[in-house]
Design a protein around this motif. Structure first.
Motif, PDB file in Angstrom:
ATOM      1  N   HIS A 130      47.143  -3.361   9.293  1.00  0.00           N
ATOM      2  CA  HIS A 130      46.411  -4.025   9.946  1.00  0.00           C
ATOM      3  C   HIS A 130      44.861  -3.477   9.914  1.00  0.00           C
ATOM      4  O   HIS A 130      44.596  -2.175   9.922  1.00  0.00           O
ATOM      5  CB  HIS A 130      46.708  -4.439  11.123  1.00  0.00           C
ATOM      6  CG  HIS A 130      47.284  -3.454  11.882  1.00  0.00           C
ATOM      7  ND1 HIS A 130      46.360  -2.530  12.983  1.00  0.00           N
ATOM      8  CD2 HIS A 130      48.251  -2.811  11.895  1.00  0.00           C
ATOM      9  CE1 HIS A 130      47.079  -1.435  13.193  1.00  0.00           C
ATOM     10  NE2 HIS A 130      48.189  -1.465  12.880  1.00  0.00           N
ATOM     11  N   SER A 131      43.865  -4.285  10.308  1.00  0.00           N
ATOM     12  CA  SER A 131      42.446  -3.573  10.565  1.00  0.00           C
ATOM     13  C   SER A 131      41.902  -3.077  11.721  1.00  0.00           C
ATOM     14  O   SER A 131      41.124  -2.751  12.018  1.00  0.00           O
ATOM     15  CB  SER A 131      41.452  -4.331   9.804  1.00  0.00           C
ATOM     16  OG  SER A 131      41.364  -5.456  10.686  1.00  0.00           O
ATOM     17  N   VAL A 132      42.882  -3.499  12.782  1.00  0.00           N
ATOM     18  CA  VAL A 132      42.569  -3.296  14.261  1.00  0.00           C
ATOM     19  C   VAL A 132      42.441  -1.969  14.486  1.00  0.00           C
ATOM     20  O   VAL A 132      43.759  -1.117  13.908  1.00  0.00           O
ATOM     21  CB  VAL A 132      43.500  -4.257  15.399  1.00  0.00           C
ATOM     22  CG1 VAL A 132      43.126  -5.700  15.109  1.00  0.00           C
ATOM     23  CG2 VAL A 132      44.865  -3.757  15.193  1.00  0.00           C
ATOM     24  N   THR A 133      41.690  -1.543  15.389  1.00  0.00           N
ATOM     25  CA  THR A 133      41.901   0.105  15.801  1.00  0.00           C
ATOM     26  C   THR A 133      42.324   0.204  17.260  1.00  0.00           C
ATOM     27  O   THR A 133      42.665   1.343  17.704  1.00  0.00           O
ATOM     28  CB  THR A 133      40.503   0.508  15.745  1.00  0.00           C
ATOM     29  OG1 THR A 133      39.502  -0.233  16.408  1.00  0.00           O
ATOM     30  CG2 THR A 133      39.917   0.654  14.194  1.00  0.00           C
ATOM     31  N   ASN A 134      42.703  -0.672  18.023  1.00  0.00           N
ATOM     32  CA  ASN A 134      42.983  -0.758  19.462  1.00  0.00           C
ATOM     33  C   ASN A 134      44.504  -1.779  19.428  1.00  0.00           C
ATOM     34  O   ASN A 134      44.326  -2.906  19.085  1.00  0.00           O
ATOM     35  CB  ASN A 134      42.203  -1.454  20.325  1.00  0.00           C
ATOM     36  CG  ASN A 134      40.931  -0.568  20.599  1.00  0.00           C
ATOM     37  OD1 ASN A 134      40.944   0.579  20.316  1.00  0.00           O
ATOM     38  ND2 ASN A 134      39.656  -1.349  20.737  1.00  0.00           N
ATOM     39  N   TYR A 135      45.424  -0.838  19.742  1.00  0.00           N
ATOM     40  CA  TYR A 135      46.472  -1.656  19.638  1.00  0.00           C
ATOM     41  C   TYR A 135      47.704  -0.680  20.513  1.00  0.00           C
ATOM     42  O   TYR A 135      47.384   0.586  20.751  1.00  0.00           O
ATOM     43  CB  TYR A 135      47.147  -1.956  18.422  1.00  0.00           C
ATOM     44  CG  TYR A 135      47.609  -0.606  17.622  1.00  0.00           C
ATOM     45  CD1 TYR A 135      46.439  -0.224  16.808  1.00  0.00           C
ATOM     46  CD2 TYR A 135      48.698  -0.036  17.369  1.00  0.00           C
ATOM     47  CE1 TYR A 135      46.583   0.564  15.885  1.00  0.00           C
ATOM     48  CE2 TYR A 135      48.972   0.808  16.522  1.00  0.00           C
ATOM     49  CZ  TYR A 135      47.863   1.272  15.590  1.00  0.00           C
ATOM     50  OH  TYR A 135      47.958   2.226  14.937  1.00  0.00           O
ATOM     51  N   ALA A 136      49.120  -1.313  20.908  1.00  0.00           N
ATOM     52  CA  ALA A 136      49.870  -0.487  21.615  1.00  0.00           C
ATOM     53  C   ALA A 136      51.040  -0.514  20.688  1.00  0.00           C
ATOM     54  O   ALA A 136      51.472  -1.774  20.212  1.00  0.00           O
ATOM     55  CB  ALA A 136      50.032  -0.993  23.086  1.00  0.00           C
TER      56      ALA A 136
ATOM     57  N   ALA B 288      58.209  -2.022  19.075  1.00  0.00           N
ATOM     58  CA  ALA B 288      57.495  -3.322  19.231  1.00  0.00           C
ATOM     59  C   ALA B 288      56.073  -2.837  19.110  1.00  0.00           C
ATOM     60  O   ALA B 288      55.448  -1.735  19.067  1.00  0.00           O
ATOM     61  CB  ALA B 288      57.638  -3.892  20.802  1.00  0.00           C
ATOM     62  N   ALA B 289      55.146  -3.926  18.907  1.00  0.00           N
ATOM     63  CA  ALA B 289      53.409  -3.807  18.966  1.00  0.00           C
ATOM     64  C   ALA B 289      52.686  -4.990  19.199  1.00  0.00           C
ATOM     65  O   ALA B 289      53.443  -5.866  19.401  1.00  0.00           O
ATOM     66  CB  ALA B 289      53.410  -3.794  17.180  1.00  0.00           C
ATOM     67  N   ARG B 290      51.490  -4.556  19.817  1.00  0.00           N
ATOM     68  CA  ARG B 290      50.632  -5.433  20.406  1.00  0.00           C
ATOM     69  C   ARG B 290      49.533  -5.199  20.002  1.00  0.00           C
ATOM     70  O   ARG B 290      48.917  -4.079  20.183  1.00  0.00           O
ATOM     71  CB  ARG B 290      51.062  -5.558  21.939  1.00  0.00           C
ATOM     72  CG  ARG B 290      49.930  -6.268  22.598  1.00  0.00           C
ATOM     73  CD  ARG B 290      49.981  -7.969  22.363  1.00  0.00           C
ATOM     74  NE  ARG B 290      48.917  -8.522  23.270  1.00  0.00           N
ATOM     75  CZ  ARG B 290      49.069  -9.056  24.353  1.00  0.00           C
ATOM     76  NH1 ARG B 290      50.383  -8.810  25.117  1.00  0.00           N
ATOM     77  NH2 ARG B 290      48.241  -9.879  24.980  1.00  0.00           N
ATOM     78  N   VAL B 291      48.616  -6.050  19.413  1.00  0.00           N
ATOM     79  CA  VAL B 291      47.251  -5.973  18.989  1.00  0.00           C
ATOM     80  C   VAL B 291      46.308  -5.987  20.412  1.00  0.00           C
ATOM     81  O   VAL B 291      46.486  -6.865  21.037  1.00  0.00           O
ATOM     82  CB  VAL B 291      46.883  -6.790  18.101  1.00  0.00           C
ATOM     83  CG1 VAL B 291      45.341  -6.761  17.817  1.00  0.00           C
ATOM     84  CG2 VAL B 291      47.600  -6.586  16.595  1.00  0.00           C
ATOM     85  N   GLY B 292      45.597  -5.019  20.485  1.00  0.00           N
ATOM     86  CA  GLY B 292      44.773  -5.002  21.709  1.00  0.00           C
ATOM     87  C   GLY B 292      45.436  -4.090  22.823  1.00  0.00           C
ATOM     88  O   GLY B 292      46.288  -3.469  22.507  1.00  0.00           O
ATOM     89  N   LEU B 293      44.815  -4.125  24.020  1.00  0.00           N
ATOM     90  CA  LEU B 293      45.063  -3.182  25.089  1.00  0.00           C
ATOM     91  C   LEU B 293      46.163  -4.024  25.883  1.00  0.00           C
ATOM     92  O   LEU B 293      46.389  -5.049  26.001  1.00  0.00           O
ATOM     93  CB  LEU B 293      44.091  -2.719  25.782  1.00  0.00           C
ATOM     94  CG  LEU B 293      42.902  -2.024  24.895  1.00  0.00           C
ATOM     95  CD1 LEU B 293      41.642  -1.889  26.045  1.00  0.00           C
ATOM     96  CD2 LEU B 293      43.318  -1.088  24.411  1.00  0.00           C
ATOM     97  N   VAL B 294      47.170  -2.810  26.383  1.00  0.00           N
ATOM     98  CA  VAL B 294      48.299  -3.397  27.414  1.00  0.00           C
ATOM     99  C   VAL B 294      48.069  -2.677  28.718  1.00  0.00           C
ATOM    100  O   VAL B 294      47.605  -1.247  28.741  1.00  0.00           O
ATOM    101  CB  VAL B 294      49.580  -3.243  26.720  1.00  0.00           C
ATOM    102  CG1 VAL B 294      49.885  -3.907  25.447  1.00  0.00           C
ATOM    103  CG2 VAL B 294      49.892  -1.666  26.579  1.00  0.00           C
ATOM    104  N   ALA B 295      48.609  -3.236  29.936  1.00  0.00           N
ATOM    105  CA  ALA B 295      48.676  -2.460  31.120  1.00  0.00           C
ATOM    106  C   ALA B 295      49.589  -1.295  31.177  1.00  0.00           C
ATOM    107  O   ALA B 295      49.379  -0.295  31.713  1.00  0.00           O
ATOM    108  CB  ALA B 295      48.956  -3.662  32.125  1.00  0.00           C
ATOM    109  N   ASP B 296      50.773  -1.608  30.505  1.00  0.00           N
ATOM    110  CA  ASP B 296      51.812  -0.725  30.675  1.00  0.00           C
ATOM    111  C   ASP B 296      52.592  -0.586  29.236  1.00  0.00           C
ATOM    112  O   ASP B 296      53.364  -1.596  28.808  1.00  0.00           O
ATOM    113  CB  ASP B 296      52.707  -1.035  31.675  1.00  0.00           C
ATOM    114  CG  ASP B 296      54.022  -0.215  32.031  1.00  0.00           C
ATOM    115  OD1 ASP B 296      54.621  -0.208  33.013  1.00  0.00           O
ATOM    116  OD2 ASP B 296      54.297   0.826  31.188  1.00  0.00           O
TER     117      ASP B 296
ATOM    118  N   GLY C  60      40.571   3.203  19.063  1.00  0.00           N
ATOM    119  CA  GLY C  60      39.695   3.926  17.891  1.00  0.00           C
ATOM    120  C   GLY C  60      40.679   4.621  16.730  1.00  0.00           C
ATOM    121  O   GLY C  60      40.130   5.226  16.293  1.00  0.00           O
ATOM    122  N   GLY C  61      41.728   4.118  16.819  1.00  0.00           N
ATOM    123  CA  GLY C  61      42.614   4.741  15.603  1.00  0.00           C
ATOM    124  C   GLY C  61      43.397   5.977  15.967  1.00  0.00           C
ATOM    125  O   GLY C  61      44.250   6.378  15.065  1.00  0.00           O
TER     126      GLY C  61
END
Length: 128
Positions: free
Chosen positions: A27-33, A100-108, A55-56
């Motif tokens: 994937h090309s995203v650099t912010n994920y959890a 598990a994975a989530r594109v973007g930022l998570v709170a916890d 940012g990777g």
């Protein structure tokens, strides 16, 4: 959507070690959890270890109290791989482990409901 495939589960005696691997589609995203979760029959899925990548590179790593000092989560962004090194395993570590994975930022990073992409799970069994 990110596809995840776990491997590395197995059966070990207490005190032993295992390394779980989760391979994800590129994937090309650099912010994920990303995180590792486990579940046993009759109980809710619980967070074991999680990381937030900005940012990777890993910016946050968190662990369940029960595994701190024994488990280490790491990721190789270039190889699209997440790892969970598990040492000094205990019978209570037994369970079905999910990546598990989530594109973007998570709170916890340890909350299962923060994630929307899940692998199929790999079984870890620790005998006493």
């Amino acid at each position: 959507q990110v596809q995840l495939v776990e491997s590395g589960g197995g059966s070990v005696q207490a005190g032993g070690s295992l390394r779980l691997t989760c391979r994800k589609t590129s994937h090309s995203v650099t912010n994920y959890a990303m995180g590792w979760f486990r579940q046993v029959p009759g109980k809710e899925r619980e967070g074991v270890a999680g990381i937030a990548i900005r940012g990777g590179t890993t910016s946050i790593a968190d662990y369940a109290e029960s595994v701190k000092g024994r488990f280490t989560i790491s990721q190789n962004d270039a190889e699209y791989t997440l790892y969970l090194n598990m040492n000094s395993l205990k019978p209570e570590d037994t369970g079905l482990y999910y990546c598990a994975a989530r594109v973007g930022l998570v709170a916890d990073v340890l909350r299962p409901d923060e994630y929307d992409n899940w692998g199929q799970g790999t079984q870890v069994t620790v005998s006493s």
